[in-house]
Design an enzyme around this catalytic site. Structure first.
Site, PDB file in Angstrom:
ATOM      1  CD  GLU A 180     -24.853  17.035  29.273  1.00  0.00           C
ATOM      2  OE1 GLU A 180     -24.060  16.131  29.588  1.00  0.00           O
ATOM      3  OE2 GLU A 180     -25.216  17.916  30.076  1.00  0.00           O
ATOM      4  CD  GLU A 378     -28.955  18.225  32.213  1.00  0.00           C
ATOM      5  OE1 GLU A 378     -27.860  18.125  32.815  1.00  0.00           O
ATOM      6  OE2 GLU A 378     -29.418  17.329  31.490  1.00  0.00           O
TER       7      GLU A 378
END
Ligand code: PNW
Length: 468
Positions: A180, A378
């Site tokens: 991320e 995720e």
């Protein structure tokens, strides 16, 4: 460790049974964690920007620091047995850069030994190790040199990649360079929500670019070592304009949340409309055109972390609910005139629960980065778990997983090359600036005695993993 009731309990749940039939045996089902959130043992490693950030009162809501977290370093064998009992195919974990190269000096034998034991323990249990090189714990000594704004940061990251590939290159099934980068750049540099807490919008844009130069440099090193399956992980989502007045803002959010990263990976460079919209903040002269080819070299897979959509509406139509991470300050250059407009129902993070957006995000990503196998790396939710008589019936989280895994498989049915799904998270842990209060685990972790207890959601993941 064994579950009190497990398979029997879930086989009575028609939705779990129906979903299990849709998951192919070769589809990778796993669970995920990250180093700073679970490891503890900060004395056994160098310092990171998250240790420094946590030391400043007010940065982490409940004052949580790195120790003991889940005391994972000292409870490695127990945690490996939990993973084996879950029956998952893969475990996604991250390496703490300052545990492997403390003080940004020379590699640490004990740090390397820890991850070596973790990797061997997974392989002994027939679980594929999925390693993330960087899940936000930058060595403090590198932040002192400017961190992700240092123009040589890609070289430091390449050295780190070389150390990891030298020691683990023969045993790790999947490698991710970054986790991320949007969060690192915009929560950490554009704003002060995360470490290192810089709070300069232009710095956020530059950090985003430099993170991608590091990705490229690490990819080259990983390829030289011929590691198995190198790739990277982005947090992508669907941006929904609720009305015509929000269209410009929505386009800008989409460009920074999704397109910026996918354009760089796909070799399209930096979008001219993004450059125009951010012209008052930066002239983008930090971009070295000669690095773009390195950034866009082929990756074997892309991981998508998905939690919630982003909705924007024309002025006045938005919601007043405070939603973690939904703030125009995280998207420097957003044109005025729109508000964030997420809806009910929500998780404890304030994040709207809307499974159709995981399908859309997968389809949109497959179009923007064609030919690259995708994983959901995720997905999950923080809910207000209640421990009653030694059990946690987390019906909200079970429902979230059933709906989202199903919606992810819808994208696969519609032609997206989706190869796997990882639940966030294997266990309750430090939710960054939110501290210990937000619980994402499928295992409950007792903050006092560190006992691990499977929630109903753990039984669901176990059922899905072992009934295909
Ligand atoms: C991701 N936001 O973090 C991370 O990869 C995990 O470490 C984390 O625990 C998980 O999602 C749940 O939050 C994010 O504010 C943190 O937009 C914050 C945001 C997004 C992702």
């Amino acid at each position: 460790m064994s579950f009190p009731t497990s398979l029997n309990y879930m086989s009575e749940d028609t939705r779990a049974v129906e979903l299990s039939k849709r998951i192919p045996r070769e589809f990778t089902l796993g669970v995920a964690t990250a180093s700073w959130q679970i490891e503890g043992d900060s004395q056994g490693r160098g310092r990171s920007i998250w240790d420094d950030f946590a030391d400043i009162p007010g940065n982490i809501k409940d004052g949580t620091k790195a120790d003991p977290a889940c005391d994972h370093v000292n409870r490695l064998d127990q945690d490996l047995d939990i993973l084996a009992n879950l029956g998952v195919d893969a475990y996604r974990f991250s390496v703490s850069w300052p545990r492997v190269i403390p003080g940004h000096k020379k590699p640490s034998a004990s740090g390397i030994d820890f991850y070596s034991r973790l990797i061997d323990g997974l392989l002994e249990r027939n679980i594929k190790p999925a390693l993330t090189m960087y899940h936000w714990d930058l060595p403090s000594e590198l932040e002192e040199k400017g961190g992700w704004l240092n123009r040589d940061i890609h070289n430091y990251f390449a050295e780190y990649a070389d150390t990891l590939a030298t020691h683990f290159g023969d045993r790790v099934a999947m490698w991710a360079t970054l986790n991320e980068p949007w969060v690192s750049a915009f929560l950490g540099y554009a704003t002060k929500m995360h470490a290192p807490g810089i709070g300069n919008p232009a710095a956020g844009l530059e950090a985003g670019y430099r993170l991608m130069t590091a990705h490229g440099a690490a990819m080259s090193v990983l390829r030289e070592h011929k590691v198995s399956q190198p790739g990277t992980v982005l947090n992508l989502t669907q941006v929904i304009a609720e009305d015509a007045a929000a269209a410009d803002a929505a386009e800008h959010l989409d460009s920074l949340q999704n397109k910026f990263w996918l354009d760089l990976l796909a070799g399209r460079g930096i979008d001219s409309s993004l450059v125009e919209r951010t012209a008052e903040l930066t002239d983008w002269s930090f971009v070295d055109e000669s690095r773009l080819a390195s950034i866009s070299q082929p990756i074997d897979w892309l991981g998508i972390n998905y939690y919630t959509p982003i909705r924007v509406a024309g002025t006045g139509a938005g919601t007043s609910t405070e939603v973690q991470g939904q703030d125009f300050a995280l998207y420097p250059g957003t044109p005025a005139g729109a508000t964030m407009a997420s809806r009910e129902p929500r998780t404890e993070m304030g994040w709207e629960i809307f499974a159709p957006s995981i399908t859309e995000t997968l389809k949109q990503t497959a179009e923007r980065l064609p030919g690259v196998p995708l994983y959901i790396t995720e997905n999950g939710g923080a809910f207000d778990d209640k421990l009653v008589d030694g059990e946690i019936h987390d019906a909200d989280r079970v429902d979230y997983y059933l709906n989202h895994i199903s919606a992810a498989l819808d994208a696969k049915d519609q032609g997206v090359d989706l190869r796997g799904y990882f639940a966030w998270s294997m266990m309750d842990n430090i939710e960054w600036a939110e501290g210990l209060e937000k619980r994402f685990g499928i295992y409950y972790v007792d903050p006092i005695n560190q006992e691990r207890l499977p929630k109903d959601s753990a039984k669901l993941i176990q059922f899905l993993a072992t009934n295909r």
